[in-house]
Design an enzyme around this catalytic site. Structure first.
Site, short mmCIF file in Angstrom:
data_model
loop_
_atom_site.label_atom_id
_atom_site.label_comp_id
_atom_site.label_asym_id
_atom_site.label_seq_id
_atom_site.Cartn_x
_atom_site.Cartn_y
_atom_site.Cartn_z
N ASP A 14 109.50 69.98 -36.98
CA ASP A 14 108.72 68.86 -36.44
C ASP A 14 107.31 69.36 -36.14
OD1 ASP A 14 108.18 66.24 -35.46
OD2 ASP A 14 108.35 67.00 -33.43
N SER A 15 106.38 68.41 -36.01
CA SER A 15 105.02 68.77 -35.63
C SER A 15 105.01 69.37 -34.22
CB SER A 15 104.13 67.54 -35.66
OG SER A 15 104.69 66.53 -34.85
N CYS A 77 110.61 64.82 -38.50
CA CYS A 77 109.32 64.27 -38.09
C CYS A 77 109.02 63.13 -39.06
CB CYS A 77 108.25 65.36 -38.21
SG CYS A 77 106.57 64.78 -37.94
N GLU A 162 104.43 63.59 -24.06
CA GLU A 162 104.14 65.03 -24.01
C GLU A 162 103.53 65.44 -22.68
OE1 GLU A 162 102.88 67.11 -27.34
OE2 GLU A 162 104.64 66.36 -28.39
N CYS A 196 109.39 57.11 -34.70
CA CYS A 196 108.72 58.35 -34.28
C CYS A 196 109.73 59.08 -33.41
CB CYS A 196 107.46 58.04 -33.49
SG CYS A 196 106.76 59.51 -32.73
N HIS A 198 109.58 61.01 -31.01
CA HIS A 198 109.38 61.08 -29.55
C HIS A 198 109.94 59.85 -28.83
CE1 HIS A 198 106.48 64.19 -30.45
NE2 HIS A 198 106.17 64.34 -29.18
#
Ligand code: DGL
Length: 278
Positions: A14-15, A77, A162, A196, A198
Site C-alpha cells: 500500500d502507499s 491500495c 492518518e 479507498c 483507509h
C-alpha cells in the site's frame, strides 16, 4: 535480476497504512499464510499523483517484494490498483517472471457488487486518482452492464484518518458532506463502495450519515474471499505461499512512526522495519 523460485510470503503493498485494513481482512480468513506488508509511507499519499508516478512507485515496490521472496503480491491500495496494476501485469510481469502474480483490490469488489445492489445504482467513495481513473466504472461495466456507478472523491478523509482524527467531532462535518454530495448526485444509490483502503476506519461516522436502506461495502472481506477463490483455481500458486501464520511489516518511513499510526488500523503492537525503494 534472478528471483528465487522457492515458496515465500504473500506480499501486500500500500502507499501507506490503508492496506492494513486489507491485510486484516485477509488474515481473518486466511490466517495460516505468511504475509509481508510494505507501506510506502515516505511517498504517500498516492491519491492525487499522476498515472506515471503511481506506476513507477508501485513497480518499485512490487520488485522489492519479489526480491524479498514473494511469489504473489496484492496491491492493497485502490489508487495503485487503478493506475498501475494493468501495466505491471501486461508489460512488466512477462519480462520479470511469468510465474509470479500481482493482484489488485478493484476486481474483487466489482465482482461482488452486482449481487449486492437492488436499485442497480452504486456509489463510489474514493481518492481523486481512483475516481478519475474510472477503473471501478470500467470493471463493473464489464461484469454488470446494467449497474450505474457514480463516484466522488473524498480528499480530506485520508488526512483525517492518518492524523488520528477519525473519532473527533471535526470529522463528522467532512464525512456528512461527501455522503450528502454523492446521494445528491444520484438519489437512487442503494450501495456505497468504500473504494479507498483507509475509509473503513471512518465506519462509525459513515454509518451515522448514510440513510437506512443504503449499504456500505468495505473491501477487506471481499478481497480475502477472492484470494481464497484464486487459490482454489490456482493450486500451483497456493503451493508457492508459505504457511507459518506470520506477518512482517516494512515501511519506507520511520519505523516508530509507522508502529504508532498502525495502531489506528490494527489495534495491536507490531514489529516494523525500514526499507528503501529508490
Ligand atoms: N491507500 C490509498 C487507496 O486505497 C489511499 C491513500 C493514498 O492516497 O495514498 O487509494
Amino acid at each position: 535480476m534472478k528471483y528465487s523460485q522457492e515458496a515465500g510470503p504473500i506480499g501486500v503493498f500500500d502507499s501507506g497504512y490503508g492496506g492494513l485494513t486489507i491485510l486484516h481482512g485477509i488474515r481473518q480468513m486466511l490466517p495460516e499464510y505468511d504475509y509481508l506488508y510494505l507501506g510506502d509511507n515516505a511517498r504517500a499519499p498516492y491519491g492525487s499523483r499522476s498515472f506515471d508516478v503511481v506506476y513507477q512507485f508501485t513497480r518499485q515496490a512490487v520488485l522489492k517484494l519479489f526480491e524479498m521472496g514473494c511469489q504473489l503480491v496484492i496491491l492493497g491500495c485502490n489508487t495503485a490498483s487503478a493506475k498501475a496494476l494493468r501495466s505491471i501485469q501486461q508489460n512488466d510481469l512477462p519480462g520479470i517472471d511469468s510465474r509470479r502474480r500481482v493482484l489488485g483490490v478493484i476486481r474483487p469488489t466489482a465482482e461482488i457488487i452486482g449481487h449486492l445492489t437492488h436499485s442497480r445504482h452504486v456509489g463510489l467513495l474514493a481518492t481523486e486518482g481512483t475516481v478519475r481513473s474510472e477503473s471501478y466504472n470500467m470493471e463493473i461495466q464489464k461484469l454488470w452492464p446494467d449497474v450505474k456507478v457514480t463516484g466522488t472523491a473524498c480528499p480530506l478523509w485520508v488526512p483525517i484518518i492518518e492524523n488520528n482524527e477519525a473519532d473527533s467531532p471535526g470529522a463528522d462535518y467532512f464525512v456528512k458532506k461527501r455522503i450528502d454530495h454523492i446521494l445528491r448526485l444520484d438519489p437512487d444509490i442503494d450501495t456505497l463502495i468504500l473504494g479507498c483502503t483507509h475509509y473503513p476506519i471512518l465506519m462509525p461516522k459513515i454509518l451515522k450519515y448514510v440513510p437506512r436502506g443504503v449499504q456500505i461495502v468495505p473491501q477487506g472481506e471481499y478481497v480475502a474471499e477472492s484470494l481464497q477463490n484464486y487459490f482454489r483455481r490456482h493450486p500451483e500458486m497456493e503451493k508457492l505461499c508459505t504457511k507459518n501464520g506470520t506477518a512482517c511489516y516494512y515501511t519506507t518511513e520511520n519505523e516508530e512512526k509507522f508502529k504508532e499510526n498502525a495502531r489506528i488500523f490494527l489495534r495491536e503492537d507490531i514489529k516494523v522495519r525500514h526499507i528503501d525503494l529508490e
